[in-house]
Design an enzyme around this catalytic site. Structure first.
Site, short mmCIF file in Angstrom:
data_model
loop_
_atom_site.label_atom_id
_atom_site.label_comp_id
_atom_site.label_asym_id
_atom_site.label_seq_id
_atom_site.Cartn_x
_atom_site.Cartn_y
_atom_site.Cartn_z
N GLU A 118 6.32 4.32 -6.24
CA GLU A 118 6.73 3.01 -5.73
C GLU A 118 8.00 2.47 -6.39
OE1 GLU A 118 3.26 0.54 -5.99
OE2 GLU A 118 2.11 1.80 -4.61
N GLU B 108 -1.21 8.25 1.80
CA GLU B 108 -2.32 7.34 1.47
C GLU B 108 -2.75 6.56 2.71
OE1 GLU B 108 -1.42 4.84 -1.90
OE2 GLU B 108 -0.25 6.40 -2.90
#
Length: 558
Positions: A331, A433
């Site tokens: 991220e 994900e």
């Protein structure tokens, strides 16, 4: 608003009266805010929109903005918006002088409360720039039919003019989009095959059955869920990959400085090995400040640099060759902990290079969220592609782009637009994900199909990993595919149906040249040949991705 071709369309710039006034649009916010109509001469350089429309060149200028909340308001006809329907919000946004770049938001205001304030539903966000046009690709869905509704455009810095071109709201058509994907899917995932069986087989009958798909699916696992027999059954039969939910993260393996705990990660990796499943290494570092354990935050710069090196050395050396993928620094579009604390912008590239040195066969990924949703100005496809290019310029080898895929009411064209931009990097893409959050399991199934069909149809996507599949065992609620009692729900059945659809079962007879021809999905096959005398033989072969030439499989002497 106008109903065009059965779709609800909010065409702000077709509502301009011939005398130059605005019909329906109004300024909101500060009294100084004003609207005016203008023409853009440079729209020829703009591409056709994701929705297939050509920019008109006419736009509304929102000027005199004294506050970020000042902007444009367009009422929507009462009764035009229906519940349980996904609507697209499309258009082009630009800024006037005063800010090189700024965040512009589009919201739907519905049903005033007792204080006269409308409830705002996020419809889309863009990182707009002065001197250029940025495409808006948003979406929304309502639970109930609103008594009143209006579109709002606002959010740029105070004092900066906002330009809005071709803002439209229209209902999506999933089935029409799926029809458009048929040829694309066929080209990306299938190949012509010629089985050369030999003239000696005569007029033999042939059945070709695909055993495994070359396109993998997977799910996240943890030490609790692998104790659940229903989960293990679904995972064993329908998944190819795993990713550990938390057990490989630094805050789990070293919660206290110097006290290493790889027991859980070892147990999960052994579980995958027993079932013949591959596992993604998630993640070596996590750049979000909130995901960094306190003892790491307490380190000074030199201590932190040493701890980073030790983390890489300890984890990657321990598992070298066992994780085909690693998410190196999770991220980075949303967090800068290591860059800021070490005062070094090149730290992420260093991480990639060190991991590659210790485990050169592992594919190293960037991994981030919201990129496929068009609702986060910090995570646009352009910014993600620029991040990959920057890492490469620093000498890092990026072999995977991870789209986390935590989505709600997805729109196929929007997902495809993000995939197209990222595919231009030449780096393979994975959904890493995926969870589709929707309380209504029927709508959840529809939403899941949208994402999966877009992923499967796109040649740059190489796999899909879910962030859980089972009720009560997932990070996001209202996203499960398997009920707590082991029942596969409608969303889960959608996945199974697609997996079945994307496998080939072909039957026929050997032709006069001793060949059997078919077009099949990439993967591993078994062929059963039965001669006129009743003799049978079984052969296996693999259909791999290739160019437009047929795959020739010589089984005559196999």
């Amino acid at each position: 608003l106008a109903h065009l071709h059965g779709a609800l369309v909010c065409c702000l710039f077709q509502d301009v009266n011939m005398d130059g006034s605005l019909a329906g649009c109004e300024a909101f916010g500060s009294r100084t805010t004003m609207l005016s109509v203008h023409s853009e001469e440079e729209t020829a350089m703009l591409p056709i929109t994701v929705g297939g429309s050509k920019p008109s060149g006419r736009y509304i200028l929102v000027s005199g903005r004294a506050d970020e909340k000042d902007g444009l308001r367009q009422p929507i006809t009462t009764g035009a918006l229906k519940p349980r329907v996904t609507y697209r919000v499309a258009g082009w946004i630009s800024l006037g002088a005063g800010a090189a770049r700024g965040t512009v938001r589009v919201n739907l205001g519905v049903d005033e409360d007792d204080n006269g304030n409308e409830n705002l539903v996020e419809c889309g966000v863009v990182s707009a720039e002065a001197g250029g046009w940025t495409e808006l690709m948003g979406a929304f869905r309502l639970r109930t039919e609103p008594r009143s509704a209006a579109i709002y455009v606002h959010g740029a810095p105070a004092g900066v003019d906002v330009k809005v071109m071709d803002l439209r709201v229209f209902q999506t058509d999933r089935k029409a989009r799926f029809r458009q994907l048929r040829d694309k899917t066929d080209k990306a995932r299938k190949r012509d095959v010629v089985l050369k069986l030999g003239a000696a087989t005569g007029a033999a009958s042939v059945r070709v059955v695909q055993m495994d798909s070359a396109f993998p699916f997977g799910t996240c696992i943890n030490t609790t869920v692998i104790q659940n027999p229903a989960f293990v059954d679904f995972f064993t039969n329908h998944m190819d990959w795993a990713v550990f939910e938390n057990e490989l993260k630094w805050y789990h393996t070293e919660a206290q400085q110097g006290q290493l705990n790889y027991r859980d990660a070892d147990a999960l990796l052994d579980f995958c090995d027993r079932l013949g499943k591959r596992a993604r290494g998630h993640c070596i570092f996590w750049s979000a400040d909130g995901a960094v354990q306190q003892w790491v935050k307490n380190l000074d710069r030199d201590q932190l640099r040493s701890a980073v090196q030790s983390r890489i050395q300890g984890l990657v050396s321990r598992y070298a060759g066992r994780f085909p993928h690693y998410d190196v620094n999770n991220e980075m579009l949303h967090g800068r902990f290591f860059r800021d604390r070490l005062g070094d912008e090149d730290v992420p590239a260093f991480m990639f290079k060190e991991v590659a040195r210790l485990d050169p066969d592992a594919a190293l990924f960037v991994n981030d969220y919201n990129v496929e949703c068009a609702n986060d100005p910090n995570a646009t496809p352009d910014k993600y592609a620029e991040q990959v290019a920057w890492l490469q310029s620093c000498g890092a080898v990026v072999r995977g782009i991870g789209l986390q895929g935590h989505v709600s009411n997805p729109v196929g064209e929007v997902v495809c637009g993000a995939l197209d931009r990222l595919a231009a990097t030449g780096v393979p893409i994975w959904f890493t994900e995926l969870d589709v959050c929707e309380p209504d399991v029927g709508l959840r199934a529809q939403d899941l199909e949208v994402v999966l069909r877009e992923a499967y149809a796109h040649p740059a996507v190489e796999g899909v990993v879910f962030w859980g599949i089972m009720q009560g065992k997932m990070w996001r609620k209202d996203a499960w595919l398997v009920d707590a009692d082991g029942t596969v729900n409608e969303a889960g059945q959608t996945l199974l149906n697609l997996q079945k659809e994307w496998k080939t079962d072909a039957r026929g007879s050997v032709d006069g040249d001793g060949n059997f021809k078919f077009r099949g999905f990439h993967g591993r096959y078994v062929v059963e040949v039965t001669t006129p005398t009743g003799k049978q033989m079984l052969k296996t072969f693999t259909v791999e991705k290739g160019d437009n030439t047929p795959l020739l499989v010589d089984l005559a002497d196999a």
